[in-house]
Structure formats: C-alpha cells, structure tokens
Design a protein around this motif. Structure first.
Motif, short mmCIF file in Angstrom:
data_model
loop_
_atom_site.label_atom_id
_atom_site.label_comp_id
_atom_site.label_asym_id
_atom_site.label_seq_id
_atom_site.Cartn_x
_atom_site.Cartn_y
_atom_site.Cartn_z
N PHE A 1 -18.09 -41.84 6.97
CA PHE A 1 -18.48 -42.04 8.36
C PHE A 1 -20.00 -42.06 8.45
O PHE A 1 -20.69 -41.41 7.67
N THR A 2 -20.51 -42.80 9.41
CA THR A 2 -21.94 -42.74 9.72
C THR A 2 -22.11 -42.21 11.13
O THR A 2 -21.21 -42.35 11.97
N ARG A 3 -23.26 -41.62 11.38
CA ARG A 3 -23.56 -41.13 12.73
C ARG A 3 -23.45 -42.25 13.75
O ARG A 3 -22.92 -42.07 14.85
N GLU A 4 -23.94 -43.41 13.37
CA GLU A 4 -23.96 -44.54 14.30
C GLU A 4 -22.54 -45.00 14.65
O GLU A 4 -22.23 -45.25 15.83
N ASP A 5 -21.69 -45.12 13.64
CA ASP A 5 -20.33 -45.59 13.89
C ASP A 5 -19.53 -44.60 14.74
O ASP A 5 -18.83 -44.99 15.68
N VAL A 6 -19.63 -43.33 14.40
CA VAL A 6 -18.89 -42.31 15.16
C VAL A 6 -19.40 -42.25 16.60
O VAL A 6 -18.61 -42.16 17.55
N THR A 7 -20.72 -42.31 16.77
CA THR A 7 -21.29 -42.30 18.12
C THR A 7 -20.79 -43.48 18.93
O THR A 7 -20.40 -43.33 20.11
N ALA A 8 -20.76 -44.66 18.32
CA ALA A 8 -20.30 -45.86 19.03
C ALA A 8 -18.84 -45.71 19.47
O ALA A 8 -18.48 -46.06 20.60
N ARG A 9 -18.01 -45.15 18.62
CA ARG A 9 -16.59 -44.99 18.95
C ARG A 9 -16.40 -43.91 20.02
O ARG A 9 -15.54 -44.03 20.89
N HIS B 1 -23.97 -38.16 21.41
CA HIS B 1 -24.17 -38.79 20.09
C HIS B 1 -23.93 -37.76 18.99
O HIS B 1 -23.90 -36.56 19.25
N ILE B 2 -23.72 -38.25 17.78
CA ILE B 2 -23.62 -37.38 16.61
C ILE B 2 -25.03 -37.13 16.09
O ILE B 2 -25.73 -38.05 15.68
N GLY B 3 -25.44 -35.87 16.16
CA GLY B 3 -26.79 -35.53 15.72
C GLY B 3 -26.91 -35.43 14.22
O GLY B 3 -27.97 -35.72 13.64
N LYS B 4 -25.80 -35.05 13.56
CA LYS B 4 -25.87 -34.82 12.12
C LYS B 4 -24.46 -34.75 11.55
O LYS B 4 -23.53 -34.30 12.23
N ILE B 5 -24.28 -35.23 10.34
CA ILE B 5 -23.05 -35.01 9.58
C ILE B 5 -23.46 -34.28 8.30
O ILE B 5 -24.25 -34.79 7.51
N GLU B 6 -22.94 -33.07 8.14
CA GLU B 6 -23.35 -32.22 7.01
C GLU B 6 -22.18 -32.01 6.06
O GLU B 6 -21.04 -31.85 6.49
N LYS B 7 -22.48 -31.98 4.78
CA LYS B 7 -21.49 -31.65 3.77
C LYS B 7 -21.49 -30.14 3.57
O LYS B 7 -22.48 -29.57 3.13
N LYS B 8 -20.38 -29.49 3.91
CA LYS B 8 -20.30 -28.04 3.83
C LYS B 8 -19.41 -27.56 2.69
O LYS B 8 -19.18 -26.38 2.54
N CYS C 1 -15.67 -32.73 22.28
CA CYS C 1 -15.11 -32.29 21.00
C CYS C 1 -13.69 -32.82 20.82
O CYS C 1 -13.31 -33.22 19.70
N HIS C 2 -12.92 -32.86 21.89
CA HIS C 2 -11.58 -33.45 21.81
C HIS C 2 -11.67 -34.93 21.42
O HIS C 2 -10.89 -35.42 20.61
N LEU C 3 -12.64 -35.64 22.01
CA LEU C 3 -12.80 -37.05 21.68
C LEU C 3 -13.17 -37.24 20.21
O LEU C 3 -12.72 -38.19 19.56
N LEU C 4 -13.98 -36.33 19.69
CA LEU C 4 -14.35 -36.44 18.27
C LEU C 4 -13.13 -36.29 17.37
O LEU C 4 -13.02 -36.95 16.33
N THR C 5 -12.16 -35.46 17.78
CA THR C 5 -10.95 -35.31 16.96
C THR C 5 -10.07 -36.55 17.03
O THR C 5 -9.19 -36.73 16.18
N VAL C 6 -10.28 -37.38 18.04
CA VAL C 6 -9.59 -38.67 18.11
C VAL C 6 -10.24 -39.66 17.14
O VAL C 6 -9.56 -40.37 16.39
N VAL C 7 -11.56 -39.69 17.15
CA VAL C 7 -12.30 -40.60 16.27
C VAL C 7 -12.14 -40.18 14.81
O VAL C 7 -12.05 -41.04 13.92
N CYS C 8 -12.10 -38.88 14.57
CA CYS C 8 -11.94 -38.35 13.21
C CYS C 8 -10.62 -37.57 13.15
O CYS C 8 -10.61 -36.34 13.34
N ASP D 1 -15.83 -28.87 12.22
CA ASP D 1 -15.71 -29.02 10.77
C ASP D 1 -14.35 -29.63 10.46
O ASP D 1 -13.33 -29.15 10.96
N PHE D 2 -14.36 -30.68 9.65
CA PHE D 2 -13.13 -31.37 9.28
C PHE D 2 -12.89 -31.28 7.77
O PHE D 2 -13.83 -31.26 6.98
N ASP D 3 -11.62 -31.24 7.43
CA ASP D 3 -11.21 -31.30 6.03
C ASP D 3 -11.15 -32.78 5.63
O ASP D 3 -10.13 -33.44 5.82
#
Length: 247
Positions: free
Chosen positions: A142-150, A223-230, A110-117, A134-136
């Motif tokens: 972003f795509t699942r594939e790109d975020v996963t690769a990073r 990997h990123i399983g899903k990106i949802e619009k909340k 999760c910390h790594l995801l905050t670096v990518v995003c 959840d990000f503002d």
C-alpha cells in the motif's frame, strides 16, 4: 461494587448536555451517575471530558471518564483536590463537544480504513488529531497516496452510518464481522451493537461500542500520515485530519 449507568451516548452520540443524579462517589473521588452522555475509555477511544454543574451553579470538571468492573459501570473522574458532589445530588452534564466531535469523526475514519485495508486488526488507538490502526499484513503493498485516495472516495460518497443490534447467535454465525485479531466483543447480554456504513450496511458492519458521526461526509478531509513496519507481518497506518502534505 459495580453500578449500572444508563449510557445515553449509545443511542445518541450527539447529546451535548443532560440532567443526571449522583448515585455514588467511590473512595478515589470517582463520580457515578444514574445516566450519562460521557463515553468511557474503551476500544481504543479515550473517555470524554467536560463538566458537571451543581444546583448552586458551581462546576465540577470531568478530567477523564473510565469504566469500573463492567462496561456499564461508568466513572467520571474529577481533577485531584476538587470538591465532589453528594450522593443523591442532581447535576447538569456538559460535554467538551469540540473534542468529542473530533473523536467521533476520527473513530469513523478508522472504520473506513478497515474497509480499505480488510486485514486482521492487531491494535488501534483513536485521538483527536492522529489515530492509528495496526494490521496483520505480511507485505503491505500500500502507499499513503493510494489509501488516502480510497478513504476520501468513501468520505465524499457521504454514506450513512448507523447502529443496529444483533444477537450473540447472529454474531457466532457471522464471525467475519469481528475484525480484531485479539479482542472479541463482549457476549452474554443477548445484544451486540453493530456499527454499519452504507445503505443496508453495504460498505461495512462490525461490532463497536464507540461513538461515530451520522455519515461519512461528516468525517471531513483525512489522509494517511505514515505507514510504519512494526514487525514481520505488522503494519501501522496513521490517520490525520486535513489534506496530505506535499512530499
């Protein structure tokens, strides 16, 4: 009444066993110890489970670990109808290590995801197999594939993960260290726990009281399983272990 338990996991998240003494049992059967390796639910990370072994060899299950009036008031919660120890009784602590290690790997991810995003965080939840942040973000882009690769680039680089303390004044002088939009780290103790990634914190540093692995390589494949619009400006990213399944 609030107690202060010596939280051994803050200095060494890899401790699996320890000895302790019971200092109190509250009116709901919650067990308070002088020291513990059990992390208490906080910051989106669930509390640990495991056992307390009594002198006669009998085991008391710890079904959950929570905080009381303060973060240092750590309560070990047994299942209903289970016997509880006496005040002053010595016990041997043993974590459900397999579960804890999954949580350590996932929390680090999760910390790594905050670096990518690098956007303000509006919510987060860590679990053993599916976590979310959840990000503002007005427009994800972003795509699942790109975020996963990073993410996997950061994992494979095997960056060190370590903790260093900073003062309240240092945090006030560096407000960008706080990534959460709604939750501020507790101040007033004079010392704030900063979790850093990379040599000299070159990848990331942020206040966090959770447990993490020693290097990003230990996270393993994610990997990123899903990106949802909340919401209009809110995107939920779900992190899962393992390779990304075929589309």
């Amino acid at each position: 009444m609030a107690y202060r338990t010596d939280a051994l996991f803050r200095d060494d998240a890899y401790l699996r066993t320890a000895d302790a003494v019971v200092v109190a049992v509250n009116d709901r059967g919650g067990i308070i110890l002088d020291r513990t390796i059990f992390y208490a639910t906080s910051g989106g990370q669930p509390g640990d489970t495991g056992t307390l072994e009594r002198a006669d060899g009998s085991l008391i299950a710890v079904a959950a670990t929570i905080t009381g009036e303060t973060k240092d008031d750590i309560i070990h919660v047994p299942p209903p109808e289970q016997a509880v120890p006496e005040v002053g009784e010595p016990v041997k602590l043993a974590l459900n290590w397999q579960r804890r290690h999954l949580l350590m790997r996932m929390h680090t991810a999760c910390h790594l995801l905050t670096v990518v995003c690098p956007f303000p965080i509006t919510g987060a939840s860590v679990s053993e197999d599916d976590s979310r942040i959840d990000f503002d973000i007005p427009d994800a882009g972003f795509t699942r594939e790109d975020v996963t690769a990073r993410l996997m680039e950061l994992v494979r680089a095997d960056h060190p993960v370590f903790v260093r303390p900073i003062t309240d004044e240092e945090l006030a002088a560096n407000p960008g260290l706080v990534k959460s939009k709604n939750v501020r780290p507790p101040v007033g103790t004079g010392k704030i726990r900063l979790v850093c990634i990379g040599e000299n914190a070159s990848i990331d540093s942020q206040p966090c009281g959770g447990t993490h692995v020693k290097s990003t390589g230990e996270v393993g494949e994610i990997h990123i399983g899903k990106i949802e619009k909340k919401g209009r400006e809110n995107r939920r990213f779900r992190i899962r272990f393992g390779p990304m399944p075929p589309a």
